[in-house]
Motif scaffolding. Structure first.
Motif, PDB file in Angstrom:
ATOM      1  N   GLY A   1       0.576  10.975   1.261  1.00  0.00           N
ATOM      2  CA  GLY A   1      -0.426  11.495   0.477  1.00  0.00           C
ATOM      3  C   GLY A   1       0.153  12.624  -0.539  1.00  0.00           C
ATOM      4  N   PRO A   2      -0.984  12.729  -1.567  1.00  0.00           N
ATOM      5  CA  PRO A   2      -0.564  13.740  -2.643  1.00  0.00           C
ATOM      6  C   PRO A   2       0.039  15.210  -2.175  1.00  0.00           C
ATOM      7  CG  PRO A   2      -2.631  12.516  -3.099  1.00  0.00           C
ATOM      8  CD  PRO A   2      -2.300  12.385  -1.744  1.00  0.00           C
ATOM      9  N   GLN A   3       0.720  15.636  -2.727  1.00  0.00           N
ATOM     10  CA  GLN A   3       1.366  17.072  -2.457  1.00  0.00           C
ATOM     11  C   GLN A   3       1.193  17.845  -3.980  1.00  0.00           C
ATOM     12  OE1 GLN A   3       5.311  17.051  -0.634  1.00  0.00           O
ATOM     13  NE2 GLN A   3       4.522  15.981   1.156  1.00  0.00           N
ATOM     14  N   ASP A   4       0.940  19.062  -3.569  1.00  0.00           N
ATOM     15  CA  ASP A   4       0.904  20.114  -4.888  1.00  0.00           C
ATOM     16  C   ASP A   4      -0.091  19.683  -5.886  1.00  0.00           C
ATOM     17  OD1 ASP A   4       3.231  21.332  -3.727  1.00  0.00           O
ATOM     18  OD2 ASP A   4       4.609  20.133  -4.789  1.00  0.00           O
ATOM     19  N   GLU A   5      -1.118  19.109  -5.294  1.00  0.00           N
ATOM     20  CA  GLU A   5      -2.036  18.813  -6.160  1.00  0.00           C
ATOM     21  C   GLU A   5      -2.940  19.768  -6.892  1.00  0.00           C
ATOM     22  OE1 GLU A   5      -6.756  16.604  -6.022  1.00  0.00           O
ATOM     23  OE2 GLU A   5      -5.050  16.008  -4.445  1.00  0.00           O
ATOM     24  N   GLU A   6      -3.323  19.619  -8.206  1.00  0.00           N
ATOM     25  CA  GLU A   6      -4.129  20.542  -9.033  1.00  0.00           C
ATOM     26  C   GLU A   6      -4.945  19.908  -9.944  1.00  0.00           C
ATOM     27  OE1 GLU A   6      -1.983  23.493 -11.256  1.00  0.00           O
ATOM     28  OE2 GLU A   6      -0.240  22.311 -11.293  1.00  0.00           O
ATOM     29  N   ILE A   7      -6.038  20.584 -10.294  1.00  0.00           N
ATOM     30  CA  ILE A   7      -6.993  20.026 -11.292  1.00  0.00           C
ATOM     31  C   ILE A   7      -6.688  20.790 -12.743  1.00  0.00           C
ATOM     32  CG2 ILE A   7      -9.358  19.803 -12.348  1.00  0.00           C
ATOM     33  CD1 ILE A   7     -10.293  19.544  -9.284  1.00  0.00           C
TER      34      ILE A   7
ATOM     35  N   ARG B   1       0.933  -1.375  -0.108  1.00  0.00           N
ATOM     36  CA  ARG B   1       0.098  -0.103  -0.152  1.00  0.00           C
ATOM     37  C   ARG B   1       0.933   1.280  -0.062  1.00  0.00           C
ATOM     38  NH1 ARG B   1      -5.441  -1.331   1.686  1.00  0.00           N
ATOM     39  NH2 ARG B   1      -5.723   1.070   1.685  1.00  0.00           N
ATOM     40  N   TYR B   2       0.699   2.216  -0.705  1.00  0.00           N
ATOM     41  CA  TYR B   2       1.275   3.480  -0.959  1.00  0.00           C
ATOM     42  C   TYR B   2       0.400   4.599  -0.858  1.00  0.00           C
ATOM     43  CZ  TYR B   2       4.941   6.529  -2.631  1.00  0.00           C
ATOM     44  OH  TYR B   2       6.014   7.351  -2.469  1.00  0.00           O
ATOM     45  N   GLY B   3      -0.105   4.825   0.279  1.00  0.00           N
ATOM     46  CA  GLY B   3      -0.947   5.978   0.502  1.00  0.00           C
ATOM     47  C   GLY B   3      -2.410   5.893  -0.209  1.00  0.00           C
ATOM     48  N   THR B   4      -2.949   6.854  -0.446  1.00  0.00           N
ATOM     49  CA  THR B   4      -4.125   7.388  -0.915  1.00  0.00           C
ATOM     50  C   THR B   4      -4.413   8.635  -1.500  1.00  0.00           C
ATOM     51  OG1 THR B   4      -5.333   8.378   1.184  1.00  0.00           O
ATOM     52  CG2 THR B   4      -5.477   5.912   1.214  1.00  0.00           C
ATOM     53  N   ILE B   5      -5.339   8.570  -2.448  1.00  0.00           N
ATOM     54  CA  ILE B   5      -5.522   9.941  -3.317  1.00  0.00           C
ATOM     55  C   ILE B   5      -7.229  10.163  -3.052  1.00  0.00           C
ATOM     56  CG2 ILE B   5      -5.856  10.778  -5.517  1.00  0.00           C
ATOM     57  CD1 ILE B   5      -3.663   9.093  -6.591  1.00  0.00           C
TER      58      ILE B   5
ATOM     59  N   ARG C   1     -11.586  14.468 -16.169  1.00  0.00           N
ATOM     60  CA  ARG C   1     -10.857  15.168 -15.457  1.00  0.00           C
ATOM     61  C   ARG C   1      -9.578  14.682 -15.400  1.00  0.00           C
ATOM     62  NH1 ARG C   1     -12.353  16.785  -9.252  1.00  0.00           N
ATOM     63  NH2 ARG C   1     -11.468  14.714  -8.863  1.00  0.00           N
ATOM     64  N   VAL C   2      -8.575  15.593 -15.209  1.00  0.00           N
ATOM     65  CA  VAL C   2      -7.082  15.228 -15.254  1.00  0.00           C
ATOM     66  C   VAL C   2      -6.610  16.219 -14.054  1.00  0.00           C
ATOM     67  CG1 VAL C   2      -4.871  15.226 -16.193  1.00  0.00           C
ATOM     68  CG2 VAL C   2      -6.679  14.969 -17.540  1.00  0.00           C
ATOM     69  N   ARG C   3      -6.096  15.333 -12.987  1.00  0.00           N
ATOM     70  CA  ARG C   3      -5.483  15.992 -11.844  1.00  0.00           C
ATOM     71  C   ARG C   3      -3.787  15.556 -11.965  1.00  0.00           C
ATOM     72  NH1 ARG C   3      -7.991  14.188  -6.271  1.00  0.00           N
ATOM     73  NH2 ARG C   3      -8.980  12.590  -7.336  1.00  0.00           N
ATOM     74  N   ARG C   4      -3.104  16.485 -11.299  1.00  0.00           N
ATOM     75  CA  ARG C   4      -1.650  15.954 -11.395  1.00  0.00           C
ATOM     76  C   ARG C   4      -1.298  16.522 -10.011  1.00  0.00           C
ATOM     77  NH1 ARG C   4       2.796  20.126 -13.892  1.00  0.00           N
ATOM     78  NH2 ARG C   4       1.986  21.899 -12.759  1.00  0.00           N
ATOM     79  N   MET C   5      -0.288  15.674  -9.374  1.00  0.00           N
ATOM     80  CA  MET C   5       0.050  15.398  -7.699  1.00  0.00           C
ATOM     81  C   MET C   5       1.365  14.989  -7.893  1.00  0.00           C
ATOM     82  SD  MET C   5      -2.525  12.649  -6.899  1.00  0.00           S
ATOM     83  CE  MET C   5      -3.515  13.031  -8.084  1.00  0.00           C
ATOM     84  N   ARG C   6       2.271  15.392  -6.820  1.00  0.00           N
ATOM     85  CA  ARG C   6       3.409  14.542  -6.296  1.00  0.00           C
ATOM     86  C   ARG C   6       3.048  13.467  -5.383  1.00  0.00           C
ATOM     87  NH1 ARG C   6       7.818  16.644  -8.219  1.00  0.00           N
ATOM     88  NH2 ARG C   6       7.900  18.838  -8.887  1.00  0.00           N
ATOM     89  N   LEU C   7       3.262  12.186  -5.845  1.00  0.00           N
ATOM     90  CA  LEU C   7       2.846  11.199  -5.061  1.00  0.00           C
ATOM     91  C   LEU C   7       3.618  10.738  -3.919  1.00  0.00           C
ATOM     92  CD1 LEU C   7       0.408   9.169  -4.914  1.00  0.00           C
ATOM     93  CD2 LEU C   7       1.611   7.818  -6.374  1.00  0.00           C
ATOM     94  N   THR C   8       3.371  10.639  -2.675  1.00  0.00           N
ATOM     95  CA  THR C   8       4.141  10.542  -1.554  1.00  0.00           C
ATOM     96  C   THR C   8       3.649   9.764  -0.476  1.00  0.00           C
ATOM     97  OG1 THR C   8       3.416  12.164   0.179  1.00  0.00           O
ATOM     98  CG2 THR C   8       5.147  12.979  -1.504  1.00  0.00           C
TER      99      THR C   8
END
Length: 298
Positions: A243-249, A194-198, A233-240
């Motif tokens: 949890g996601p960081q710097d997420e934006e739609i 498991r690597y976090g959630t979105i 919809r397209v989102r981008r994020m830094r996956l950690t």
């Protein structure tokens, strides 16, 4: 304090506050173009995954009936797709070399191509991960992914992405409930973890993913509006792991603006980051296979 010095100090302070409050340069998404791809073969259609080469001229496209197409994208001087040249197509095989039939065993959904050319595919129905040395090779089976809340028939590991280190990340189309996040799985060294959630927003389902050259994870989501068709919809994020960081739609489309977009590839075109999306026509005459492209400028 003399009035002149006071006014000068106030001016300098106002300028400093204006600089501090100035927003960062905006991210803009430019529409590049849409190409309707047509084919006469019975195997053509149902595309749920796409991968694009770093130069934007080669592609692999995966259907949800265990067919893989590959070839070249011919572009005009502005970078818009003008023709799709199919170099080959192959029906994916099981570990014994038997072609997979559509349905429970052949519901291929997620696609990722590694730097060494290995083709990775996730399947719904019988949820599993397989790799192929080439499109005509027998499958190499890997450890089964853990059963996640919300995973069921036609709602398994839909999105698949590979990062710069060669680790695979996948998430199911649905979470356990609309108010619960998508669980993210990572596959490395033949082990799932498991690597976090979105975060999941109600109604939006995860259908495609890719890591961009900027290291961000790009997630394609879909909503179905009945007779009004689909929105995406397209989102981008830094996956950690936290949890996601710097997420934006980045993109939200209107119903009927495009067809059923299910696959996403992210690459660099020299002017910015390019998003290439492909639609699943469900093998229905009223739908179509579209290649939709946007360019992202930071």
């Amino acid at each position: 304090m003399p009035h002149r010095r006071c006014r000068a100090l106030i001016a300098r302070l106002s300028l400093s506050l204006a600089v501090i409050a100035a927003p960062a340069a905006a991210t803009t998404l430019e529409y590049v173009g849409t190409y309707v791809w047509r084919g006469n073969e019975r195997s053509f259609g149902g595309f749920s995954g796409i991968e694009i080469s770093p130069d934007g001229h080669e592609f692999h496209a995966l259907s949800d009936r265990a067919w893989l197409y590959w070839g070249s994208l011919h572009r005009d001087p502005e970078g818009r797709i003008r023709e799709v040249g199919v170099a080959g197509r192959a029906q994916l095989k099981d570990s014994k070399g038997t072609p997979l039939k559509p349905g429970y065993l052949g519901d291929s959904e997620g696609l990722a191509v590694a730097a060494d050319g290995t083709i990775w595919v996730t399947f719904e129905g019988l949820d599993r991960l397989a790799s192929f040395d080439n499109p005509d090779a027998a499958a190499t089976l890997h450890a089964r992914p853990p059963e996640l809340p919300g995973m069921r028939l036609n709602a398994g590991l839909e999105a698949l992405a590979i990062d710069a280190e060669g680790d695979l990340y996948s998430l199911p189309e649905k979470s356990a409930r609309e108010d619960q996040p998508f669980p993210v799985l990572r596959y490395t060294d033949d082990t799932w973890s498991r690597y976090g959630t979105i975060r999941r927003d109600p109604r939006w389902l995860a259908v495609g993913a890719d890591f961009g050259p900027d290291g961000y994870l790009y997630l394609l989501e879909r909503d179905f509006h009945g007779l009004l068709g689909f929105s995406s919809r397209v989102r981008r994020m830094r996956l950690t792991p936290d949890g996601p960081q710097d997420e934006e739609i980045l993109l939200t489309t209107q119903p009927l603006q495009y067809d059923n977009l299910e696959g996403l590839a992210v690459w660099q075109d020299g002017l910015g980051i390019r998003l290439t999306l492909i639609s699943d026509d469900n093998f229905l005459i009223v739908q179509r296979t579209e290649l939709v492209e946007y360019r992202l400028r930071d």
